[in-house]
Design an enzyme around this catalytic site. Structure first.
Site, PDB file in Angstrom:
ATOM      1  N   ARG A 271     -20.792  18.120  -2.611  1.00 22.68           N
ATOM      2  CA  ARG A 271     -21.369  18.039  -1.533  1.00 22.68           C
ATOM      3  C   ARG A 271     -21.371  19.253  -0.324  1.00 22.68           C
ATOM      4  O   ARG A 271     -20.492  19.690   0.303  1.00 22.68           O
ATOM      5  CB  ARG A 271     -20.752  16.836  -0.884  1.00 22.68           C
ATOM      6  CG  ARG A 271     -20.977  15.728  -0.274  1.00 22.68           C
ATOM      7  CD  ARG A 271     -20.386  14.939   1.043  1.00 22.68           C
ATOM      8  NE  ARG A 271     -20.489  14.840   2.093  1.00 22.68           N
ATOM      9  CZ  ARG A 271     -20.084  13.898   3.189  1.00 22.68           C
ATOM     10  NH1 ARG A 271     -19.231  13.467   2.816  1.00 22.68           N
ATOM     11  NH2 ARG A 271     -20.865  13.613   4.172  1.00 22.68           N
TER      12      ARG A 271
ATOM     13  N   GLU B  51       1.152  -1.237  -0.226  1.00 23.58           N
ATOM     14  CA  GLU B  51      -0.265  -0.080   0.102  1.00 23.58           C
ATOM     15  C   GLU B  51       1.224   0.529  -0.218  1.00 23.58           C
ATOM     16  O   GLU B  51       2.131   1.494   0.699  1.00 23.58           O
ATOM     17  CB  GLU B  51      -1.284  -0.052   1.503  1.00 23.58           C
ATOM     18  CG  GLU B  51      -1.210   1.260   1.622  1.00 23.58           C
ATOM     19  CD  GLU B  51      -2.292   1.393   0.223  1.00 23.58           C
ATOM     20  OE1 GLU B  51      -2.610   2.899   0.085  1.00 23.58           O
ATOM     21  OE2 GLU B  51      -3.033   0.796  -0.527  1.00 23.58           O
TER      22      GLU B  51
END
EC number: 1.-.-.-
Length: 435
Positions: free
Chosen positions: A201, A38
């Protein structure tokens, strides 16, 4: 044959997101050795919301029951039997916008059967099931070497380190570095492209939502449709706050590179909905003065010609990044994970001497099995975004036509034979072994 000769497949997963960790659990469940690389330094704090269909949950249970158990712990089942799609444009008063005549169509939720969750919550719950040492943070892939002369694939990271594995599954998302290496940096599909849709949003106080929309509409999930925009909204925090997502068609190119979020303003959003009904304008007037503009990227303009090459493959958004208008992009990644786990299980059970050849055959089988359905989803999601914004010529503003098209496309997602997909993939792989 010694124990070493029968060592399980060593799988590298690039990317520790939802699909990467889910795939890792599925492979560990089957006895593989797995390492997840990751790029971030740690797990994300929260992240966006995801929703998973009944089909996706069926795949999770078959992949590894722990995946579905994790989802069940953090997810919220849809509390609504239906979602209504309202006219956000034509009503000239707030009262008219609440009348039944303003309902364009409604869709029953029972078929998609969504379970919704916050990305970070689901990810952390799944990650807690992983053995120590499976995930390595701070590992940004920059290249790999899949030379047939090498027994294993060599991974090269930005920190100068390398690693080896038998097979590589790239779940490194919409801006996948692995995709660029697999296809070549100059390939048209190496990068996702701007879908000509952006999103804003805001969290609006419930009292303001009730004032704009009325009590009934403010306490359920709804959508408002209109020319070149649409609004999806629903209550959160036990009905104390109203969550509003406003999507806009954008005729322009995105001139911010691969930066997907830029600062914007309430006035910019208000300018985009001039001519809409007063109820939508009032909701937007409740947005904070400074808002973020999110660009929506996908692979619709340049779909990948294949998802695998040699001993390396792409899964999830790395293979078929989608816009959110079907609410099923992550579900396709779950299906990917199951097919990969089942096919690699056949490789692992097969002769060790033929593993390199069999890995390639399994990944080619995965690619051929998954490419049509997943790329259909990417294009169909684009079309649904246009349908919501009255830009899809076959439906226009006609509510009955919109509903019929919505239901036809959604059926492809929920009316799907998971067992048939897996059986077909295994059969195709076995036939390739006979060739």
């Amino acid at each position: 044959m010694t124990v070493a000769d029968r060592a399980p497949l060593d799988v590298a997963i690039i990317g520790g997101g939802i699909i990467g960790i889910m795939t890792a659990l599925g492979l560990l469940h089957r006895g593989f050795r797995v390492t997840v690389y990751e790029r971030a330094a740690s797990w994300p704090e929260i992240g966006a919301a995801f929703a998973f269909t009944g089909v996706a949950r069926q795949c999770m249970e078959r992949l590894d029951p722990r995946v579905l158990e994790s989802l069940a712990r953090v997810a919220q089942r849809s509390p609504h039997e239906k979602v209504r799609y309202w006219d956000g444009f034509h009503p000239r008063t707030k009262e008219a916008a609440q009348e039944e005549s303003a309902v364009l169509f409604e869709i029953l939720e029972k078929h998609m059967a969504y379970w919704a969750c916050i990305r970070g919550h689901f990810l952390l719950d799944m990650a807690a099931q992983l053995p120590d040492g499976v995930v390595q943070f701070g590992k940004r892939l920059v290249d790999y070497n899949d030379d047939e002369a090498n027994e294993k694939v060599v991974l090269c990271f930005a920190d100068g380190s390398t690693a080896e594995s038998d097979v590589v599954i790239a779940c490194d998302g919409i801006h996948s570095a692995t995709r660029k290496v697999l296809l070549g940096v100059d390939h048209p599909a190496a990068n996702a492209s701007y879908s000509r849709k952006s999103m804003y949003r805001a969290m609006v106080p419930m009292a303001d939502a009730v004032s704009a929309l009325g009590t009934e509409k403010a306490h359920v999930q709804i959508a408002h449709l209109g020319p070149d925009a649409h609004v999806v909204s629903f209550p959160v925090n036990n009905g104390q706050v109203y969550n509003v997502f406003l999507f806009l068609h954008d005729p322009n190119e995105w001139d911010h590179g691969h930066t997907m979020t830029v600062p914007s303003s309430r006035s910019e959003v208000m300018d985009a909905i001039q001519g809409w009904g007063p109820h939508i304008k009032e909701i937007v007037s409740c947005f904070p003065e400074t808002v973020s503009k999110y660009a929506i990227f996908d692979q619709a303009d340049n779909p990948l010609p294949y998802y695998a090459s040699g001993r390396v493959c792409l899964a999830g958004d790395a293979a078929h990044a989608s816009s959110p208008f079907h609410g099923a992009g992550a579900c396709m990644g779950v299906e990917d994970a199951l097919v990969l786990a089942e096919l690699l299980g056949l490789v692992d059970a097969g002769p060790v001497a033929a593993r390199q050849r069999n890995i390639k055959a399994a990944l080619q089988t995965y690619s051929s099995v998954r490419i049509e359905r997943s790329q259909w989803l990417v294009q169909s999601s684009r079309d649904m975004g246009d349908l919501y914004e009255w830009r899809y010529p076959p439906t226009g503003e006609d509510g009955a036509k919109c509903k019929a098209e919505f239901e036809r496309r959604s059926k492809v997602i929920w009316d799907f034979d998971v067992d048939g997909m897996v059986a077909g993939a295994k059969k195709k792989y076995e036939h390739s072994m006979e060739a």
